[in-house]
Scaffold this motif. Sequence first.
Motif, PDB file in Angstrom:
ATOM      1  N   GLY A   1       0.781  -1.235   0.000  1.00 19.59           N
ATOM      2  CA  GLY A   1       0.000   0.000   0.000  1.00 19.59           C
ATOM      3  C   GLY A   1       0.806   1.274   0.000  1.00 19.59           C
ATOM      4  O   GLY A   1       0.455   2.252  -0.658  1.00 19.59           O
ATOM      5  N   ASN A   2       1.915   1.290   0.744  1.00 20.31           N
ATOM      6  CA  ASN A   2       2.709   2.515   0.829  1.00 20.31           C
ATOM      7  C   ASN A   2       3.535   2.790  -0.420  1.00 20.31           C
ATOM      8  O   ASN A   2       4.289   3.763  -0.465  1.00 20.31           O
ATOM      9  CB  ASN A   2       3.614   2.477   2.063  1.00 20.31           C
ATOM     10  CG  ASN A   2       2.863   2.878   3.323  1.00 20.31           C
ATOM     11  OD1 ASN A   2       1.808   3.494   3.258  1.00 20.31           O
ATOM     12  ND2 ASN A   2       3.400   2.514   4.474  1.00 20.31           N
TER      13      ASN A   2
ATOM     14  N   HIS B   1       1.880   3.308  -3.166  1.00 16.11           N
ATOM     15  CA  HIS B   1       0.943   4.012  -4.051  1.00 16.11           C
ATOM     16  C   HIS B   1       1.499   5.333  -4.580  1.00 16.11           C
ATOM     17  O   HIS B   1       1.077   5.770  -5.664  1.00 16.11           O
ATOM     18  CB  HIS B   1      -0.397   4.255  -3.340  1.00 16.11           C
ATOM     19  CG  HIS B   1      -0.371   5.409  -2.382  1.00 16.11           C
ATOM     20  ND1 HIS B   1      -0.126   5.252  -1.040  1.00 16.11           N
ATOM     21  CD2 HIS B   1      -0.553   6.740  -2.576  1.00 16.11           C
ATOM     22  CE1 HIS B   1      -0.153   6.435  -0.450  1.00 16.11           C
ATOM     23  NE2 HIS B   1      -0.408   7.349  -1.347  1.00 16.11           N
TER      24      HIS B   1
ATOM     25  N   GLN C   1      -4.816   9.361   1.718  1.00 16.04           N
ATOM     26  CA  GLN C   1      -4.773   8.002   2.257  1.00 16.04           C
ATOM     27  C   GLN C   1      -4.922   8.014   3.775  1.00 16.04           C
ATOM     28  O   GLN C   1      -5.652   7.185   4.351  1.00 16.04           O
ATOM     29  CB  GLN C   1      -3.456   7.328   1.878  1.00 16.04           C
ATOM     30  CG  GLN C   1      -3.314   5.905   2.411  1.00 16.04           C
ATOM     31  CD  GLN C   1      -1.883   5.397   2.349  1.00 16.04           C
ATOM     32  OE1 GLN C   1      -0.945   6.190   2.352  1.00 16.04           O
ATOM     33  NE2 GLN C   1      -1.716   4.096   2.288  1.00 16.04           N
ATOM     34  N   ASN C   2      -4.285   8.949   4.433  1.00 15.10           N
ATOM     35  CA  ASN C   2      -4.278   8.947   5.885  1.00 15.10           C
ATOM     36  C   ASN C   2      -5.497   9.598   6.503  1.00 15.10           C
ATOM     37  O   ASN C   2      -5.802   9.326   7.671  1.00 15.10           O
ATOM     38  CB  ASN C   2      -2.987   9.595   6.383  1.00 15.10           C
ATOM     39  CG  ASN C   2      -1.813   8.650   6.234  1.00 15.10           C
ATOM     40  OD1 ASN C   2      -1.670   7.718   7.014  1.00 15.10           O
ATOM     41  ND2 ASN C   2      -0.996   8.869   5.219  1.00 15.10           N
TER      42      ASN C   2
ATOM     43  N   THR D   1      -9.532  -3.068  -0.869  1.00 16.77           N
ATOM     44  CA  THR D   1      -9.246  -1.686  -1.248  1.00 16.77           C
ATOM     45  C   THR D   1      -7.873  -1.543  -1.904  1.00 16.77           C
ATOM     46  O   THR D   1      -7.681  -0.687  -2.776  1.00 16.77           O
ATOM     47  CB  THR D   1      -9.335  -0.761  -0.025  1.00 16.77           C
ATOM     48  OG1 THR D   1      -8.448  -1.224   1.006  1.00 16.77           O
ATOM     49  CG2 THR D   1     -10.762  -0.740   0.531  1.00 16.77           C
ATOM     50  N   THR D   2      -6.908  -2.390  -1.498  1.00 21.04           N
ATOM     51  CA  THR D   2      -5.583  -2.354  -2.133  1.00 21.04           C
ATOM     52  C   THR D   2      -5.679  -2.792  -3.588  1.00 21.04           C
ATOM     53  O   THR D   2      -5.110  -2.154  -4.491  1.00 21.04           O
ATOM     54  CB  THR D   2      -4.603  -3.258  -1.374  1.00 21.04           C
ATOM     55  OG1 THR D   2      -4.491  -2.800  -0.027  1.00 21.04           O
ATOM     56  CG2 THR D   2      -3.227  -3.238  -2.037  1.00 21.04           C
TER      57      THR D   2
ATOM     58  N   VAL E   1      -7.173   0.014  -5.819  1.00 20.86           N
ATOM     59  CA  VAL E   1      -6.284   1.112  -6.210  1.00 20.86           C
ATOM     60  C   VAL E   1      -5.251   0.649  -7.235  1.00 20.86           C
ATOM     61  O   VAL E   1      -5.014   1.322  -8.248  1.00 20.86           O
ATOM     62  CB  VAL E   1      -5.598   1.711  -4.967  1.00 20.86           C
ATOM     63  CG1 VAL E   1      -4.428   2.607  -5.365  1.00 20.86           C
ATOM     64  CG2 VAL E   1      -6.605   2.510  -4.150  1.00 20.86           C
TER      65      VAL E   1
ATOM     66  N   LEU F   1      -7.987   6.740  -2.735  1.00 22.08           N
ATOM     67  CA  LEU F   1      -6.932   6.687  -1.727  1.00 22.08           C
ATOM     68  C   LEU F   1      -7.473   6.768  -0.299  1.00 22.08           C
ATOM     69  O   LEU F   1      -6.997   6.029   0.582  1.00 22.08           O
ATOM     70  CB  LEU F   1      -5.888   7.769  -1.985  1.00 22.08           C
ATOM     71  CG  LEU F   1      -5.022   7.535  -3.233  1.00 22.08           C
ATOM     72  CD1 LEU F   1      -4.016   8.661  -3.412  1.00 22.08           C
ATOM     73  CD2 LEU F   1      -4.293   6.195  -3.154  1.00 22.08           C
TER      74      LEU F   1
ATOM     75  N   MET G   1      -8.802   3.268   0.386  1.00 19.97           N
ATOM     76  CA  MET G   1      -7.714   2.328   0.632  1.00 19.97           C
ATOM     77  C   MET G   1      -7.092   2.564   2.001  1.00 19.97           C
ATOM     78  O   MET G   1      -6.771   1.613   2.736  1.00 19.97           O
ATOM     79  CB  MET G   1      -6.636   2.434  -0.445  1.00 19.97           C
ATOM     80  CG  MET G   1      -5.516   1.407  -0.277  1.00 19.97           C
ATOM     81  SD  MET G   1      -4.196   1.492  -1.523  1.00 19.97           S
ATOM     82  CE  MET G   1      -3.337   2.975  -0.988  1.00 19.97           C
ATOM     83  N   GLY G   2      -6.908   3.823   2.368  1.00 24.76           N
ATOM     84  CA  GLY G   2      -6.359   4.131   3.686  1.00 24.76           C
ATOM     85  C   GLY G   2      -7.241   3.617   4.806  1.00 24.76           C
ATOM     86  O   GLY G   2      -6.746   3.099   5.817  1.00 24.76           O
TER      87      GLY G   2
ATOM     88  N   GLN H   1      -6.523  -0.249   4.887  1.00 24.15           N
ATOM     89  CA  GLN H   1      -5.173  -0.657   5.274  1.00 24.15           C
ATOM     90  C   GLN H   1      -4.827  -0.301   6.711  1.00 24.15           C
ATOM     91  O   GLN H   1      -4.171  -1.078   7.413  1.00 24.15           O
ATOM     92  CB  GLN H   1      -4.162  -0.027   4.326  1.00 24.15           C
ATOM     93  CG  GLN H   1      -4.177  -0.638   2.930  1.00 24.15           C
ATOM     94  CD  GLN H   1      -3.203   0.045   1.998  1.00 24.15           C
ATOM     95  OE1 GLN H   1      -2.775   1.170   2.250  1.00 24.15           O
ATOM     96  NE2 GLN H   1      -2.847  -0.622   0.914  1.00 24.15           N
TER      97      GLN H   1
END
Length: 470
Positions: A283-284, A286, A323-324, A357-358, A361, A375, A378-379, A382
């Motif tokens: 994921g990171n 992206h 994402q965050n 979600t991963t 994306v 995003l 996905m965040g 994850q």
Amino acid sequence: MTRFDFYQEESDMSGGASEPIQAIDREDEKPWWRIFNRTHWMIFVVASMAWMIDCMDQQIFNLARDPAVEFLVNKELTNIYAPYTTSVFLVGWAIGGLILGSLGDRYGRAKMLLVAILMYAVCTGLSAFAKGFWDFSFYRFITGLGVGGVFGLAVALVSDSVPDRSRAPALGMLQSLSALGNISAGLIGIGVGFLAIRQALPANLQAWQILFLIGGIPALFLAPLLLRINEPQKWVDAKKEGELKGIKFGSYANLLGHPVWRKHAWLGLVACGAGIIGLWGIGNFHPRIVRSIVDAHLAASNLTPEAIAAEKTYWGSVGLFLQNIGGFLGMLVLSKLARVKGRRIALGLALLLSFLTTVMVFRFMREIDQMYWMLPVMGFGQYSVFGVYAIYLPELFPTSLRGTGTSFCYNFGRLLAATAPFTIGQVTRSLGGNIEAFRTSGIAVSFILLLGIIVLPFLPETKGKPLPKD
């Protein structure tokens, strides 16, 4: 003397029972944070800040990694060498977590937390002065050693310090607040990218260098606060009792030799490793997809390579911020679900959301406009798993092994996660080395998330149960 002790003692002297019952009832009705005293708040805030700044440092690395490797190696080899630096970072993270978690059980959570913070602060700053791939990787390894110790030490410190009724919600909030560190990294990246676009950066410094320099500063201001924190009384008492009984604190032999703790450790490792791989192994990365989208949009422009690099830094930071935002909500929602419905069902749902979600994306995000909703979604998936980890892991181990066991599950999983970037890099290279090959390899590796769901029925449900004892 606590309020409970006061009323209980008063009841014993007076012979009346109505007042203590009313007092206890009123105490139980209070929100979890209302029963904190000043010491509880000090420990919770400092531990949360330590993990928050740690997470900011992690995300700054994600933003600065690719442009740093482009500058230190060359652009053509970035897709191959950048994953290697992540693997080195994760290996350091795993080793540091295993060592510092054990030392925290032996010598004190607060002391070792201070050591961890100083390690990652100094070496994050030094990463800005790297001259090549090897010294850059060395700084990332030492940074990883420090970063790896923080989570296990912070949750053990809070677990052993706050009232039992506050433990689960406090740990869930500690993990959720970590998203603010991630969001801060995104905002810092947006600011640095904005200055780079306008060619307003200090002379002779690249954007990635400034990111690392900024990332090393906040933790240095936190260190003096940790010097004011005493070790939890629960740990102090358990340590004295353990010495009389011959119990070794922070012993991996005890962790892996005891039938119950060994089972919790290995199954917890699989459950944690799956979620960590989902975020750190896949994921990171992206920002690379975001950078490829920006590349495609700017292909026909007349911008200089420096201007294009600045645009990529800016949009990569926007993606991290989005994402965050989703990650913060995911940790809040799933940690609440863990408290209400149970740890295992919440973790199983979180791992499934992370997987779905991963894949979404990596397969479907092709336009900048799609970033604004994909995003955050996905965040949410994850990061939701980490909200459950913070509550669940400390409840699987006794005081003498709480930091050790938590770090074993959370940080030994980094060794598994460290293989994911390497695997993605190799698969990407075998498929042609382009962005489509990278997307395909990321989707393939994401199936590891489902393995974490498989082991959950074999772990205990700890909701509503006291912390285990030696």
